[in-house]
Design an enzyme around this catalytic site. Structure first.
Site, PDB file in Angstrom:
ATOM      1  N   HIS A   1     -35.359 -53.537  16.340  1.00  0.00           N
ATOM      2  CA  HIS A   1     -34.006 -53.573  15.780  1.00  0.00           C
ATOM      3  C   HIS A   1     -33.617 -55.007  15.420  1.00  0.00           C
ATOM      4  CE1 HIS A   1     -32.711 -49.403  16.681  1.00  0.00           C
ATOM      5  NE2 HIS A   1     -33.587 -49.495  17.667  1.00  0.00           N
TER       6      HIS A   1
ATOM      7  N   ASP B   1     -30.617 -56.469  14.831  1.00  0.00           N
ATOM      8  CA  ASP B   1     -29.497 -57.100  15.534  1.00  0.00           C
ATOM      9  C   ASP B   1     -29.776 -57.335  17.010  1.00  0.00           C
ATOM     10  OD1 ASP B   1     -29.444 -54.373  15.960  1.00  0.00           O
ATOM     11  OD2 ASP B   1     -27.278 -54.135  15.707  1.00  0.00           O
TER      12      ASP B   1
ATOM     13  N   HIS C   1     -35.017 -41.776  16.948  1.00  0.00           N
ATOM     14  CA  HIS C   1     -34.897 -41.974  18.388  1.00  0.00           C
ATOM     15  C   HIS C   1     -34.801 -40.588  19.031  1.00  0.00           C
ATOM     16  CE1 HIS C   1     -33.736 -45.978  17.060  1.00  0.00           C
ATOM     17  NE2 HIS C   1     -33.738 -46.400  18.308  1.00  0.00           N
TER      18      HIS C   1
ATOM     19  N   GLU D   1     -34.866 -40.446  24.523  1.00  0.00           N
ATOM     20  CA  GLU D   1     -34.522 -41.679  25.244  1.00  0.00           C
ATOM     21  C   GLU D   1     -33.457 -41.392  26.298  1.00  0.00           C
ATOM     22  OE1 GLU D   1     -33.306 -46.337  24.202  1.00  0.00           O
ATOM     23  OE2 GLU D   1     -32.942 -44.773  22.714  1.00  0.00           O
TER      24      GLU D   1
END
EC number: 3.5.4.4
Length: 341
Positions: free
Chosen positions: A17, A19, A199, A202
């Site tokens: 990712h 950020d 995703h 998780e």
């Protein structure tokens, strides 16, 4: 293997990712551009942008991103950020990386999704030219946001398809916004021709992995909840899905409560395809070399295993067939001297 040898190994990364992976130096530059005060002391700044070793949950982990959001609101900032992550990766011999980001999070001050993607791709291109790495972009929708926002973003950024943008994802609050909620939009977006990663698993929900596979998605991030799920593992392999594993991050968020709960060994022993990833280099205070060290320490992962996992990563990557072929040849050549030992 020693750290210096692990660092020298050629690597591919599919799940990183933007950020969550900015270096402290770049965060300082971005803060100056945004006129945001940050602590002078590196350890204090690091504390602001790094999640605790153990978080209460995934949502606690995600709070760390709030500090970075205001710093990524201009084209200059986004280009600088993308270049920084490519540079970090290249310096530890990553030859291929896919960097994901949510345009929505950089649209607070008037940027359009198209402008956000353009700025990120510019930074990736600069990094590629300077460091000889191949870097591609994945655009994320935010699960907890209105589906109309994500729908509009996905449609608007298609002009960058195969010009650096290679796929889509949904990130954010998985528990409350499962694949079933996203299914129609995922199917619509798949029809545009770019692939999806997602995703999944998780948050401790194996059924979310099932739902993602049933949507025809061939790459899944984390899949931590596949642990001890024999039938699901068989389905995962039968559908030729590749796992994007994120070890340090999963321990932090309690996706895996212990090392033993992490699904790597079960996936590996079953012959599943998998890749090793950082998730968030800064938020998790890691890099791929550190992740490889942990795999050696906890799972006795060998150089041959790393080669296999990196081959899996490149084969499952969203780049072109020709680029995959070139990357696989580069990877194999880089491992020759290590495998002979």
């Amino acid at each position: 293997m020693e750290t210096k040898d692990l660092k020298k190994l050629a690597k591919a990364e599919l799940h990183c990712h933007l950020d969550g992976s900015l270096s402290l130096d770049t965060i300082r530059q971005l803060a100056a551009l945004a006129q945001v005060d940050v602590p002078q002391d590196d350890s204090e700044l690091k504390q602001l942008v790094t999640a605790p070793e153990t978080c209460g949950s995934l949502m606690d982990y995600l709070k760390t991103f709030d500090f970075i959001r205001p710093l990524l609101q201009t084209p200059q900032a986004l280009t600088l950020a993308a270049y920084d992550v490519v540079k970090q990766a290249a310096l530890e011999n990553v030859i291929y990386i896919e960097i994901r980001f949510a345009p929505e999070l950089s649209m607070d001050q008037g940027l359009t999704a198209t402008q956000v993607v353009e700025a990120v791709l510019k930074g990736l291109e600069q990094g590629q030219k300077e460091f000889g790495i191949v870097a591609k972009a994945i655009v994320c929708g935010m699960r907890q946001s209105s589906l109309d926002i994500s729908r509009e973003i996905f449609a608007n950024v298609l002009e960058w398809a195969n010009k650096g943008l290679v796929g889509f994802d949904f990130a954010g609050n998985e528990l409350d916004f499962p694949p079933a909620v996203l299914a129609d939009l995922i199917k619509e977006t798949q029809a545009y021709g770019l692939p999806f990663t997602l995703h999944a698993g998780e948050c401790g929900c194996p059924n979310y992995i099932v739902d993602a596979i049933d949507l025809g998605i061939k790459r899944l991030g984390h899949v931590t909840a596949i642990h001890n799920q024999k039938d699901l593992l068989a389905k995962f392999i039968a559908n030729d899905v590749t796992a994007e594993l994120c070890f340090t991050s999963n321990l932090q968020t309690k996706a895996a409560r212990t090392v033993e709960d992490f699904p790597y060994m079960q996936l590996r022993q079953a012959g599943a395809k998998l890749s090793i990833n950082t998730d968030n280099r800064t938020v998790s205070d890691t890099n791929l070399t550190k992740e490889y060290e942990l795999f050696v320490k906890h799972f006795e992962t060998s150089v041959s295993d790393f080669l296999e996992h990196n081959r899996d990563a490149i084969k499952a990557s969203f780049t072109s067939p020709a680029e995959k072929e070139a990357l696989l040849a580069r990877l194999d050549k880089a491992y020759q001297s290590y495998i002979k030992k």
